[in-house]
Design an enzyme around this catalytic site. Structure first.
Site: not given
Length: 661
Positions: A297, A116
């Site tokens: 995803r 992140k």
């Protein structure tokens, strides 16, 4: 298009992928652990391969075994689903190295968004707004504490790897930062193999709004509008909707454009989600949303996007992975109506959403007009090894009001027996006024938790029926036996028995008197409630209670029974007089494992003095970490577990004795 694919996942997402593949004429290969040998996804697939034991490391996290199964089966591609290895760049590389196609983005794209801190730096370079905070490499605890002070409390500690709320802690005070950092790092290390964190400013009135993006190998990138995922607990989404309430055309355009820029920055191919957090303290504004992360995803909540766009996202995944261009341009994609998704879990909201294990003795969802994505059937077992999701309930309607009403009705019409579940909680949440009026935010559930999770005392009629059923009144007396055919009646007075029932932590001890064939009087406090059992069926009966007739479904399971009455489920536990666990779990002397799990930390030693509320043992079970605390002051008299031990529900972990005077 591929002729055969392997699905490297389990549960409802594996079943959902199989449905689309079958429609497209693509054969499917499932993989399974020992715990999933009889699972629904195994039954639905064209073929299936065992890949190991029940633990994740022995099965669904073993990329080597999954790839070996794909090669053995002759599959051309591997679909990772979500969770497990779906965002593992090394796995994607291994799939490609084995000559197979990974149905997802490139390993480079996964890596770019996998950490992140690095992702936020990249987004800043791509003119995508990010949340203020510290995203650097310095992981010294004292330094991070200083950064938190500089940002200003409250702050959010977040694992730089992974997602799903793991390794995430909100901190409101400086003195709480150290313990929260330790817990977040430990959880992140266990979940992702990376204990590094970042620190962000915690927005006090935030909304979680995400954009579905899709790219292909020909340079095309589109978005399929937004989903609002603000209803969360422990940073896990509970009810999602699309589109987002209150969204203006200007803000939708700004967020969509930012999401597409994020995807283009990493040459994204396949389905992905760019997650934003919006500060809604004074409404939704185009300059008050910030990038949080990108999930490389398919998302759990993808069905709501499918419902409002008419797009099958799994079909798009298969087509794009096989080299085809995106089926539609941005101008061809439009929003139609409104959709909601509610995640149904085996968990107990009244006990802090503690996951529940056991056999699904009864499972019924409404038919017609409701989409239910489930990975289990009636009779299946919810095991302690995997996520306790039972199903996703998805509805679609012409307006938000109509769709939300359909969601409430669907939840109230669903019934589950055998395990604790969150159906009542979800039904209440769907009717919570702020949410119903279109004002969700990520703190709503926490603020309304007591009202959403309170156990309403069952009506006397329900308790009376449960008492009668617990004594075997549903069983029809054998025909031809003159003694049993008289029912519970006896010559010298009424036959009286005592029924003991536990409901939501409260014990009911009731006297049940038989007044004749299938006629009973149940003494509840100062009241006597008459009960008459009418016509019986395999699953229940017609009953008259206190002058009111109704149909009752009765689900018996090893530890008690569940009554389905007037659209609600009522769970009663029958205490085992030989089992001391129920008494000690609520008592103060023994610390009891509430469910099967792994002992992660033992914070005390034999002889230590502890105070009420002190953390004693940390368990990991069903993808969550549980901290078990002392219920009173005392001395650790005996310690029965060590770190790394696997325990079962009801295990006595340690015993306390009173402090010496």
């Amino acid at each position: 298009m591929f002729s055969k694919i392997l699905i490297a996942n389990r549960g409802e997402i594996a079943c959902r992928i199989i449905r689309t593949a079958r429609r497209l004429g693509v054969r499917t290969v499932a993989v399974y652990s020992d715990a999933d040998a009889g699972a629904l996804h195994v039954e639905l697939a064209d073929e299936a391969f065992r890949i190991g034991g029940a633990s994740l490391s022995d099965s669904y996290l073993s990329g080597e075994r999954i790839i070996a199964a794909a090669q053995r089966s002759g599959a051309q591609a591997v679909h990772p689903g979500y969770g497990f290895l779906s965002e593992n760049a090394e796995f994607a590389e291994s799939v490609e190295a084995a000559g197979l196609v990974f149905i997802g983005p490139s390993p480079a794209a996964i890596r770019a968004m996998g950490l992140k801190d690095a992702a936020k730096a990249l987004m800043e370079q791509s003119d995508v707004p990010v949340v203020p905070g510290y995203h650097g490499d310095n992981q010294d605890a004292a330094f991070l504490g200083e950064q938190a002070m500089g940002i200003g409390f409250p702050v959010l500690i977040k694992a730089r790897a992974g997602g799903g709320g793991k390794g995430m802690r909100r901190v409101d005070r400086a003195e709480d930062f150290g313990p929260a950092l330790e817990a977040a790092r430990r959880e992140a290390q266990a979940a992702f193999g990376d204990g590094a964190v970042l620190i962000e400013k915690y927005l006090l009135r935030p909304r979680h709004i995400e954009i579905q993006v899709f790219g292909d190998r020909h340079g095309n990138v589109v978005h399929l509008f937004e989903r609002d995922c603000s209803l969360q607990r422990r940073h896990q989404k509970v009810i999602e909707e699309a589109p987002a309430p209150g969204m203006t055309a200007e803000m939708r355009r700004a967020m969509g454009d930012a999401a597409v820029r994020a995807a283009r920055a990493i040459d994204y191919c396949g389905a992905g989600t760019v997650e934003f957090i919006a500060d809604v303290s004074d409404g939704l504004w185009p300059d008050k949303f910030f990038f949080m992360e990108m999930n490389t995803r398919l998302q759990v909540e993808h069905p709501v996007t499918e419902a409002i766009t008419g797009v099958d996202l799994v079909e798009w995944q298969l087509r794009v992975a096989s080299g085809e261009p995106l089926p539609k341009k941005q101008s061809d994609i439009a929003i139609e109506g409104w959709a909601f998704e509610a995640r149904v879990y085996a968990e107990d909201p009244a006990r802090g959403f503690l996951p529940s294990t056991g056999t699904l003795s009864y499972l019924a969802f409404p038919a017609g007009g409701v989409r239910v994505d489930a990975g289990v059937r009636q009779g299946d077992r919810v095991s302690p090894y995997y996520d306790p999701m039972i199903a996703k309930v998805i509805v679609h309607g012409p307006t938000r009001t109509a769709a939300l009403a359909s969601l409430t009705e669907a939840l109230q019409s669903s019934h589950i027996g055998g395990v604790a579940n969150n159906l009542d909680f979800l039904a209440r949440l769907s009717q919570q006024p702020d949410f119903a009026f279109g004002y969700p935010d990520t703190g709503l559930i926490d603020r309304e938790l007591e009202a959403l999770t309170k156990n309403e005392a069952p009506a006397d009629a329900v308790v009376a029926l449960a008492a009668v059923f617990s004594l075997g009144a549903l069983k029809t007396p054998p025909a031809g036996d003159p003694w049993l055919s008289l029912g519970h009646w006896q010559l010298w007075g009424q036959a009286t028995r005592t029924a003991t029932l536990d409901h939501a932590g409260e014990r009911h001890i009731l006297r049940v008197a038989a007044r004749g064939l299938d006629l009973f009087a149940v003494h509840i406090g100062n009241r006597v409630v008459p009960v008459r059992i009418g016509s019986r069926s395999e699953t229940g009966c017609h009953a008259e209670v206190d002058g009111r007739q109704s149909r009752v479904e009765v689900l018996e399971h090893p530890h008690g029974l569940t009554l389905l009455l007037d659209g609600r489920s009522h769970d009663f536990r029958l205490p085992d007089p030989l089992d001391g666990a129920s008494e000690s779990a609520a008592g103060s002397d023994r610390l009891i494992a509430p469910m099967p799990g792994l002992i992660k930390l033992v914070r005390v030693r034999q002889g230590d003095a502890v105070s009420k509320g002190d953390a004693l043992v940390v368990m990991e079970a069903m993808k969550m970490e549980l901290t078990l605390s002392a219920s009173r002051d005392g001395i650790v008299e005996s310690l029965n577990v060590a770190e790394g031990d696997q325990t079962t529900e009801g295990t006595v972990l340690l015993v306390l004795k009173p402090e010496e005077a």
